[in-house]
Design an enzyme around this catalytic site. Structure first.
Site, mmCIF file in Angstrom:
data_model
loop_
_atom_site.group_PDB
_atom_site.id
_atom_site.type_symbol
_atom_site.label_atom_id
_atom_site.label_comp_id
_atom_site.label_asym_id
_atom_site.label_seq_id
_atom_site.Cartn_x
_atom_site.Cartn_y
_atom_site.Cartn_z
ATOM 1 N N ASN A 107 -13.521 -27.756 19.673
ATOM 2 C CA ASN A 107 -13.593 -26.333 20.021
ATOM 3 C C ASN A 107 -14.743 -25.663 19.286
ATOM 4 O O ASN A 107 -15.094 -26.036 18.170
ATOM 5 C CB ASN A 107 -12.254 -25.624 19.726
ATOM 6 C CG ASN A 107 -12.208 -25.010 18.346
ATOM 7 O OD1 ASN A 107 -12.687 -23.894 18.128
ATOM 8 N ND2 ASN A 107 -11.669 -25.746 17.377
ATOM 9 N N GLY A 110 -15.280 -19.745 17.883
ATOM 10 C CA GLY A 110 -16.041 -18.767 17.106
ATOM 11 C C GLY A 110 -15.248 -17.506 16.789
ATOM 12 O O GLY A 110 -15.763 -16.388 16.909
ATOM 13 N N PHE A 111 -13.995 -17.695 16.350
ATOM 14 C CA PHE A 111 -13.150 -16.566 15.895
ATOM 15 C C PHE A 111 -13.065 -15.445 16.940
ATOM 16 O O PHE A 111 -13.273 -14.264 16.631
ATOM 17 C CB PHE A 111 -13.669 -15.961 14.582
ATOM 18 C CG PHE A 111 -13.600 -16.847 13.379
ATOM 19 C CD1 PHE A 111 -12.809 -17.983 13.348
ATOM 20 C CD2 PHE A 111 -14.318 -16.521 12.220
ATOM 21 C CE1 PHE A 111 -12.745 -18.798 12.208
ATOM 22 C CE2 PHE A 111 -14.260 -17.316 11.086
ATOM 23 C CZ PHE A 111 -13.488 -18.454 11.077
ATOM 24 N N ASN A 136 -4.567 -15.771 8.248
ATOM 25 C CA ASN A 136 -5.806 -16.452 7.894
ATOM 26 C C ASN A 136 -6.973 -15.502 8.199
ATOM 27 O O ASN A 136 -7.078 -14.981 9.306
ATOM 28 C CB ASN A 136 -5.842 -17.730 8.748
ATOM 29 C CG ASN A 136 -7.097 -18.542 8.631
ATOM 30 O OD1 ASN A 136 -8.203 -18.008 8.703
ATOM 31 N ND2 ASN A 136 -6.946 -19.844 8.507
ATOM 32 N N SER A 172 -14.371 -23.026 8.832
ATOM 33 C CA SER A 172 -14.549 -23.211 10.273
ATOM 34 C C SER A 172 -16.014 -23.502 10.561
ATOM 35 O O SER A 172 -16.897 -22.832 10.025
ATOM 36 C CB SER A 172 -14.118 -21.951 11.030
ATOM 37 O OG SER A 172 -12.723 -21.885 11.068
ATOM 38 N N LYS A 214 -8.488 -22.643 2.615
ATOM 39 C CA LYS A 214 -8.538 -23.715 3.622
ATOM 40 C C LYS A 214 -9.906 -24.360 3.586
ATOM 41 O O LYS A 214 -10.922 -23.670 3.742
ATOM 42 C CB LYS A 214 -8.250 -23.150 5.011
ATOM 43 C CG LYS A 214 -8.183 -24.231 6.088
ATOM 44 C CD LYS A 214 -7.550 -23.712 7.357
ATOM 45 C CE LYS A 214 -7.468 -24.787 8.422
ATOM 46 N NZ LYS A 214 -6.838 -24.302 9.657
HETATM 47 C C1 LIG Z 1 -8.808 -24.531 19.592
HETATM 48 C C2 LIG Z 1 -8.690 -24.479 18.091
HETATM 49 C C3 LIG Z 1 -8.911 -23.272 17.418
HETATM 50 C C4 LIG Z 1 -8.808 -23.208 16.025
HETATM 51 N N1 LIG Z 1 -9.009 -22.014 15.383
HETATM 52 C C5 LIG Z 1 -8.887 -21.943 14.031
HETATM 53 C C6 LIG Z 1 -9.041 -20.710 13.354
HETATM 54 O O1 LIG Z 1 -9.260 -19.660 13.952
HETATM 55 N N2 LIG Z 1 -8.930 -20.720 11.996
HETATM 56 C C7 LIG Z 1 -8.652 -21.849 11.281
HETATM 57 O O2 LIG Z 1 -8.551 -21.780 10.046
HETATM 58 N N3 LIG Z 1 -8.468 -23.027 11.908
HETATM 59 C C8 LIG Z 1 -8.569 -23.103 13.256
HETATM 60 N N4 LIG Z 1 -8.389 -24.299 13.890
HETATM 61 C C9 LIG Z 1 -8.131 -25.510 13.069
HETATM 62 C C10 LIG Z 1 -6.646 -25.841 12.971
HETATM 63 O O3 LIG Z 1 -5.936 -24.827 12.290
HETATM 64 C C11 LIG Z 1 -6.447 -27.174 12.218
HETATM 65 O O4 LIG Z 1 -6.921 -27.018 10.889
HETATM 66 C C12 LIG Z 1 -7.196 -28.337 12.867
HETATM 67 O O5 LIG Z 1 -7.153 -28.230 14.276
HETATM 68 C C13 LIG Z 1 -6.611 -29.695 12.466
HETATM 69 O O6 LIG Z 1 -5.262 -29.808 12.851
HETATM 70 P P1 LIG Z 1 -4.794 -30.565 14.205
HETATM 71 O O7 LIG Z 1 -5.462 -31.909 14.221
HETATM 72 O O8 LIG Z 1 -3.293 -30.638 14.114
HETATM 73 O O9 LIG Z 1 -5.247 -29.727 15.330
HETATM 74 C C14 LIG Z 1 -8.484 -24.385 15.279
HETATM 75 C C15 LIG Z 1 -8.246 -25.584 15.969
HETATM 76 C C16 LIG Z 1 -8.345 -25.645 17.348
HETATM 77 C C17 LIG Z 1 -8.085 -26.964 18.050
#
Ligand SMILES: Cc1cc2nc3c(=O)[nH]c(=O)nc-3n(C[C@H](O)[C@H](O)[C@H](O)COP(=O)(O)O)c2cc1C
Length: 336
Positions: A107, A110-111, A136, A172, A214
């Site tokens: 992904n 971009g927030f 967060n 991120s 994080k």
């Molecule tokens: C589509 C998407 C959007 C995400 N947006 C954020 C975010 O806004 N802030 C953040 O700290 N992590 C974000 N993450 C990261 C997740 O919180 C997590 O740290 C990461 O996906 C690893 O976990 P997973 O393998 O279970 O997905 C995002 C992940 C995905 C897939």
């Protein structure tokens, strides 16, 4: 049920499917009850009582619109955000890509979010309902790196009254320059400023909020250790390991691996586990750690606890395995 629905969901564009899911949960949270067999395995950490060890990872519900839904799905806690001081649209679409073969996602959102103040109002309305909610925070894309501290300070002050815990997101990959805040001097400056803000708020509001950092899976060992040392010096309570990676491990399809953005799901797991183990070795046993990244089975959940995690979070596993995964994992790592 999820297995039967998955081919239809996966026929939709990934962001459309995500939007529909989160809005369905927001509008009909009671319907989530069918999928759940919630696990009560209370864990007390940082002065908070978690219903079980499995939480929703940040990014799934950036604006906190479906808190009751996550609760009904059986999550022990939910982390919402990343939210920024001002609402922003994020990057151009398409910006979420599934790699079905490896059960990964890339992904570059971009927030995209509706701004911290709107989010805080939503969480305030939900507070009485008993679900633990972490918020967060990050910085806006058009904020200059020199002004980044002001964005975090604004977010910190806004969420302080309503968040059960606060996560500082400096990891991120989709906001240019954000991860530079993990460098020693920048991190020291940011966390020093937030420590002052925190002391003032704790005094004024007579409440102490746990604060987590994080971090990215792409730091080398020296970087992990120095980030941990700086964070602990400034009173950070614990760490979330990890965010998505900019690496492209083997096994991804050529079509998806060329997309820019952060990779999540099983191909991230080894890196996330390494960061978690390094943090555990560095911090000793008393610092709370949340393990996240590619946790998609009871075995993976148990392994992450063995690596040193106190709590777990998931995002991508939910996309590929459906809501039943939440309680399967919570049961697997239950202490009772
Ligand atoms: C589509 C998407 C959007 C995400 N947006 C954020 C975010 O806004 N802030 C953040 O700290 N992590 C974000 N993450 C990261 C997740 O919180 C997590 O740290 C990461 O996906 C690893 O976990 P997973 O393998 O279970 O997905 C995002 C992940 C995905 C897939």
């Amino acid at each position: 049920m999820f297995r039967a629905a998955r081919p239809f969901i996966f026929r939709l564009d990934a962001e459309r499917a995500h939007w529909l899911t989160v809005h369905a949960l927001a509008n009909a949270p009671w319907a989530a009850g069918w999928a759940a067999d919630p696990v009560d395995d209370p864990v007390t950490l940082m002065g908070l009582r978690f219903r079980n060890r499995v939480g929703l990872a940040a990014g799934m519900d950036k604006d906190g619109i479906a808190l009751e839904g996550w609760q009904r799905l059986g999550f022990g806690f939910a982390e919402i955000g990343t939210v920024t001081p001002r609402a922003q649209p994020g990057n151009p679409k398409p910006r979420i890509f599934r790699d079905v073969g490896s059960e990964a996602i890339i992904n570059r959102l971009g927030f995209n979010n509706g701004g911290v103040d709107a989010c805080v109002q939503r969480v305030a309305r939900h507070r009485a309902k008993g679900m633990l909610v972490g918020i967060n925070i990050g910085r806006n894309k058009d904020t200059s790196p020199e002004q980044a501290v002001d964005d975090y300070r604004y977010g910190f002050e806004a969420v302080y009254p309503v968040a059960d815990y606060i996560t500082i997101n400096i990891s991120s990959p989709n906001t240019p320059g954000l991860r530079d805040l993990q460098a020693e001097a920048a991190l020291d400056g940011l966390l020093g400023a937030l420590a002052d803000t925190r002391a003032r708020l704790a005094d004024a509001k007579s409440v102490h909020r746990p604060v987590l950092l994080k971090i990215a899976p792409d730091l080398d060992d020296a970087g992990i250790r120095s980030a941990a040392a700086i964070a602990l010096k400034h009173g950070i309570d614990g760490f979330i390991a990890t965010n998505t990676t900019i690496a492209r491990p083997p096994g991804l399809s050529a079509k998806v691996s060329g997309e820019a953005g952060g990779l999540s799901g099983p191909p991230l797991a080894e890196k996330a586990r390494h960061v978690l183990r390094t943090l555990r070795a560095e911090c000793g046993t008393s610092v709370p750690l949340i393990g996240v990244g590619g946790i998609d089975s009871p075995e993976a959940a148990k392994a992450r606890i063995a690596d040193g995690a106190d709590l777990l979070q998931l995002y991508t596993g939910l996309v590929y395995h459906g809501p039943g995964l939440v309680s399967r994992l919570a049961r697997a790592v239950s202490t009772s």
